[in-house]
Design a protein around this motif. Structure first.
Motif, PDB file in Angstrom:
ATOM      1  N   ILE A   1     -39.394 -54.965  24.878  1.00 25.68           N
ATOM      2  CA  ILE A   1     -40.601 -54.155  25.328  1.00 25.68           C
ATOM      3  C   ILE A   1     -40.049 -54.265  26.970  1.00 25.68           C
ATOM      4  CG2 ILE A   1     -42.591 -53.113  25.872  1.00 25.68           C
ATOM      5  CD1 ILE A   1     -43.474 -54.338  22.732  1.00 25.68           C
ATOM      6  N   PRO A   2     -40.264 -53.215  27.654  1.00 21.79           N
ATOM      7  CA  PRO A   2     -39.217 -52.952  29.457  1.00 21.79           C
ATOM      8  C   PRO A   2     -40.878 -53.689  29.911  1.00 21.79           C
ATOM      9  CG  PRO A   2     -38.450 -51.659  28.134  1.00 21.79           C
ATOM     10  CD  PRO A   2     -39.213 -51.506  27.537  1.00 21.79           C
ATOM     11  N   LYS A   3     -40.664 -54.424  31.278  1.00 21.83           N
ATOM     12  CA  LYS A   3     -42.190 -54.111  32.107  1.00 21.83           C
ATOM     13  C   LYS A   3     -41.862 -52.433  32.733  1.00 21.83           C
ATOM     14  CE  LYS A   3     -42.506 -59.218  30.673  1.00 21.83           C
ATOM     15  NZ  LYS A   3     -42.776 -60.503  31.769  1.00 21.83           N
ATOM     16  N   ILE A   4     -42.295 -52.898  33.752  1.00 16.42           N
ATOM     17  CA  ILE A   4     -43.229 -52.199  34.643  1.00 16.42           C
ATOM     18  C   ILE A   4     -43.983 -52.336  35.942  1.00 16.42           C
ATOM     19  CG2 ILE A   4     -43.466 -49.258  35.220  1.00 16.42           C
ATOM     20  CD1 ILE A   4     -44.068 -48.742  32.617  1.00 16.42           C
ATOM     21  N   PHE A   5     -42.663 -52.252  36.762  1.00 14.33           N
ATOM     22  CA  PHE A   5     -43.488 -52.637  37.914  1.00 14.33           C
ATOM     23  C   PHE A   5     -43.320 -51.930  39.070  1.00 14.33           C
ATOM     24  CE2 PHE A   5     -42.746 -57.019  35.749  1.00 14.33           C
ATOM     25  CZ  PHE A   5     -43.149 -57.366  37.079  1.00 14.33           C
ATOM     26  N   ILE A   6     -44.928 -51.663  40.169  1.00 12.90           N
ATOM     27  CA  ILE A   6     -44.949 -50.136  40.796  1.00 12.90           C
ATOM     28  C   ILE A   6     -45.369 -51.028  41.851  1.00 12.90           C
ATOM     29  CG2 ILE A   6     -45.782 -48.242  41.697  1.00 12.90           C
ATOM     30  CD1 ILE A   6     -45.651 -47.382  38.600  1.00 12.90           C
ATOM     31  N   HIS A   7     -44.740 -51.111  43.141  1.00 14.44           N
ATOM     32  CA  HIS A   7     -44.951 -51.711  44.821  1.00 14.44           C
ATOM     33  C   HIS A   7     -45.534 -52.553  44.093  1.00 14.44           C
ATOM     34  CE1 HIS A   7     -45.404 -47.876  46.311  1.00 14.44           C
ATOM     35  NE2 HIS A   7     -46.282 -47.426  46.064  1.00 14.44           N
ATOM     36  N   GLN A  11     -47.042 -54.944  38.443  1.00 11.95           N
ATOM     37  CA  GLN A  11     -46.999 -54.785  37.164  1.00 11.95           C
ATOM     38  C   GLN A  11     -47.957 -54.100  35.799  1.00 11.95           C
ATOM     39  OE1 GLN A  11     -46.396 -58.297  34.055  1.00 11.95           O
ATOM     40  NE2 GLN A  11     -45.864 -56.552  32.265  1.00 11.95           N
ATOM     41  N   ILE A  12     -46.604 -53.050  35.586  1.00 11.31           N
ATOM     42  CA  ILE A  12     -48.207 -51.203  35.568  1.00 11.31           C
ATOM     43  C   ILE A  12     -48.073 -51.285  33.620  1.00 11.31           C
ATOM     44  CG2 ILE A  12     -48.361 -49.326  35.013  1.00 11.31           C
ATOM     45  CD1 ILE A  12     -49.007 -51.090  37.755  1.00 11.31           C
ATOM     46  N   ASN A  13     -49.299 -51.882  32.926  1.00 16.72           N
ATOM     47  CA  ASN A  13     -49.458 -51.723  31.634  1.00 16.72           C
ATOM     48  C   ASN A  13     -49.349 -50.078  31.188  1.00 16.72           C
ATOM     49  OD1 ASN A  13     -49.277 -54.198  31.210  1.00 16.72           O
ATOM     50  ND2 ASN A  13     -50.915 -54.823  32.134  1.00 16.72           N
ATOM     51  N   SER A  14     -49.185 -49.721  30.522  1.00 13.95           N
ATOM     52  CA  SER A  14     -48.968 -48.072  29.589  1.00 13.95           C
ATOM     53  C   SER A  14     -50.356 -48.458  29.028  1.00 13.95           C
ATOM     54  CB  SER A  14     -48.118 -47.890  28.702  1.00 13.95           C
ATOM     55  OG  SER A  14     -48.318 -46.239  28.226  1.00 13.95           O
ATOM     56  N   SER A  15     -50.966 -47.527  29.138  1.00  7.73           N
ATOM     57  CA  SER A  15     -52.437 -47.599  28.319  1.00  7.73           C
ATOM     58  C   SER A  15     -52.572 -46.644  26.586  1.00  7.73           C
ATOM     59  CB  SER A  15     -53.900 -46.533  29.392  1.00  7.73           C
ATOM     60  OG  SER A  15     -53.145 -45.369  29.278  1.00  7.73           O
ATOM     61  N   ARG A  43     -47.356 -40.406  32.758  1.00  7.16           N
ATOM     62  CA  ARG A  43     -48.484 -40.801  33.283  1.00  7.16           C
ATOM     63  C   ARG A  43     -48.297 -42.313  33.617  1.00  7.16           C
ATOM     64  NH1 ARG A  43     -53.050 -37.847  33.830  1.00  7.16           N
ATOM     65  NH2 ARG A  43     -52.741 -36.664  31.618  1.00  7.16           N
ATOM     66  N   THR A  44     -47.731 -43.003  32.775  1.00 10.34           N
ATOM     67  CA  THR A  44     -48.542 -44.242  33.892  1.00 10.34           C
ATOM     68  C   THR A  44     -47.595 -44.465  35.129  1.00 10.34           C
ATOM     69  OG1 THR A  44     -48.293 -45.134  31.373  1.00 10.34           O
ATOM     70  CG2 THR A  44     -47.696 -46.556  33.627  1.00 10.34           C
ATOM     71  N   ILE A  45     -45.932 -43.945  34.937  1.00 12.24           N
ATOM     72  CA  ILE A  45     -45.336 -44.301  36.380  1.00 12.24           C
ATOM     73  C   ILE A  45     -46.103 -42.943  37.802  1.00 12.24           C
ATOM     74  CG2 ILE A  45     -43.783 -43.064  37.501  1.00 12.24           C
ATOM     75  CD1 ILE A  45     -42.959 -45.521  36.010  1.00 12.24           C
ATOM     76  N   SER A  90     -62.727 -46.355  43.566  1.00  7.05           N
ATOM     77  CA  SER A  90     -61.799 -45.817  44.595  1.00  7.05           C
ATOM     78  C   SER A  90     -60.337 -46.910  44.286  1.00  7.05           C
ATOM     79  CB  SER A  90     -61.534 -44.730  45.026  1.00  7.05           C
ATOM     80  OG  SER A  90     -62.185 -45.419  45.866  1.00  7.05           O
ATOM     81  N   THR A  91     -61.745 -48.338  44.070  1.00  5.90           N
ATOM     82  CA  THR A  91     -61.209 -49.988  44.864  1.00  5.90           C
ATOM     83  C   THR A  91     -60.217 -50.602  44.126  1.00  5.90           C
ATOM     84  OG1 THR A  91     -62.847 -49.968  46.320  1.00  5.90           O
ATOM     85  CG2 THR A  91     -61.288 -52.012  46.334  1.00  5.90           C
ATOM     86  N   GLN A  92     -59.254 -50.907  44.631  1.00  9.51           N
ATOM     87  CA  GLN A  92     -58.085 -51.359  43.141  1.00  9.51           C
ATOM     88  C   GLN A  92     -57.360 -52.561  44.514  1.00  9.51           C
ATOM     89  OE1 GLN A  92     -55.798 -48.130  42.436  1.00  9.51           O
ATOM     90  NE2 GLN A  92     -55.878 -49.202  40.353  1.00  9.51           N
ATOM     91  N   TYR A  93     -57.616 -53.833  44.181  1.00  5.64           N
ATOM     92  CA  TYR A  93     -57.215 -55.412  44.251  1.00  5.64           C
ATOM     93  C   TYR A  93     -55.283 -55.410  43.549  1.00  5.64           C
ATOM     94  CZ  TYR A  93     -61.235 -56.604  47.314  1.00  5.64           C
ATOM     95  OH  TYR A  93     -62.050 -55.811  48.064  1.00  5.64           O
ATOM     96  N   PHE A  94     -54.533 -55.722  44.789  1.00  2.18           N
ATOM     97  CA  PHE A  94     -52.820 -56.302  43.630  1.00  2.18           C
ATOM     98  C   PHE A  94     -53.009 -57.525  44.495  1.00  2.18           C
ATOM     99  CE2 PHE A  94     -53.396 -51.281  43.935  1.00  2.18           C
ATOM    100  CZ  PHE A  94     -53.029 -50.920  42.214  1.00  2.18           C
ATOM    101  N   ASP A  95     -52.387 -58.072  43.696  1.00  5.70           N
ATOM    102  CA  ASP A  95     -51.179 -59.513  43.917  1.00  5.70           C
ATOM    103  C   ASP A  95     -50.807 -59.365  45.314  1.00  5.70           C
ATOM    104  OD1 ASP A  95     -52.600 -60.686  42.376  1.00  5.70           O
ATOM    105  OD2 ASP A  95     -51.035 -61.087  41.050  1.00  5.70           O
ATOM    106  N   ARG A  96     -49.693 -57.836  45.520  1.00  6.78           N
ATOM    107  CA  ARG A  96     -49.157 -57.728  46.631  1.00  6.78           C
ATOM    108  C   ARG A  96     -48.551 -56.181  46.026  1.00  6.78           C
ATOM    109  NH1 ARG A  96     -46.885 -59.816  41.774  1.00  6.78           N
ATOM    110  NH2 ARG A  96     -46.597 -62.116  42.886  1.00  6.78           N
TER     111      ARG A  96
END
Length: 212
Positions: A28-34, A37-41, A57-59, A195-201
């Motif tokens: 199962i490939p992993k997806i990274f955006i910016h 890692q993004i998990n498909s719902s 939709r995930t992208i 609308s607020t989201q936090y990311f590691d990077r």
């Protein structure tokens, strides 16, 4: 000129991302955006015949763009206007965008006089908790801003901000809604609820990343 791209769907929304070579189908490939890692719902990414397929939709959601499915015409619109027929409201939009961007840059640099010059009497905001605009909290921390919605009296801007004044070095994305009084004053700037989201990077482009 805006161009609408139509993509027909059959079953699950899937889009080919890149050639993956000969990998086992069970991987199962992993997806990274910016850089995150993004998990498909819904449907997990798949390897099919050496190519990686990811739910559209995930992208789209990972990039912060709108997606709309037209079931009648079996068409998906990604960051596009299904009702587009002719350009409308361009002058109003440009004025709103310029006012919002000028305010954001003045706010980010703590240029008090410039901030005040752009706001109408009775201006309201919920963006800060200290004595703005003379404080130093998160000074010069906004690294990206992008309009995401508008009407005749308001525009919403998605910002990306380095959160330097908190214990953990994180990156925050948030939507700020600007409402206007006339054509040259800002009446309010409010955070869009949830609308607020936090990311590691956050990676703007290769070689320019922020965060841990």
């Amino acid at each position: 000129m805006k161009r609408i791209v139509k993509i027909g769907l059959a079953g699950v929304l899937l889009t080919s991302v890149f050639s993956a070579g000969a990998y086992a189908a069970s991987v199962i490939p992993k997806i990274f955006i910016h850089g995150n890692q993004i998990n498909s719902s819904s449907t997990a990414p798949k390897l099919i015949d050496g190519s990686v397929y990811v739910p559209l939709r995930t992208i789209s959601e990972g990039l912060g763009v709108d997606i709309e499915w037209d079931n009648i015409n079996k068409t998906v619109y990604v960051h596009s206007d299904p009702q587009f027929k002719a350009e409308t409201g361009s002058v109003t939009y440009v004025n709103q965008r310029n006012l919002a961007f000028q305010w954001i840059m003045a706010y980010d640099d703590r240029r008090k006089d410039d901030v005040i010059a752009l706001t109408a009497p009775g201006f309201k905001t919920d963006l800060y908790n200290e004595s703005f605009p003379s404080g130093t909290y998160n000074m010069a921390s906004i690294v990206e801003m992008h309009p995401v919605d508008r009407n005749d009296t308001s525009i919403t801007v998605r910002i990306v901000q380095r959160v330097t004044a908190e214990d953990n070095y994180n990156v925050k994305t948030e939507k700020w809604k600007f409402t206007f009084e006339g054509t040259d004053k800002i009446k309010s700037v409010m955070i869009v609820p949830k609308s607020t989201q936090y990311f590691d990077r956050y990676t703007l482009f290769p070689g320019t990343s922020f965060g841990e």
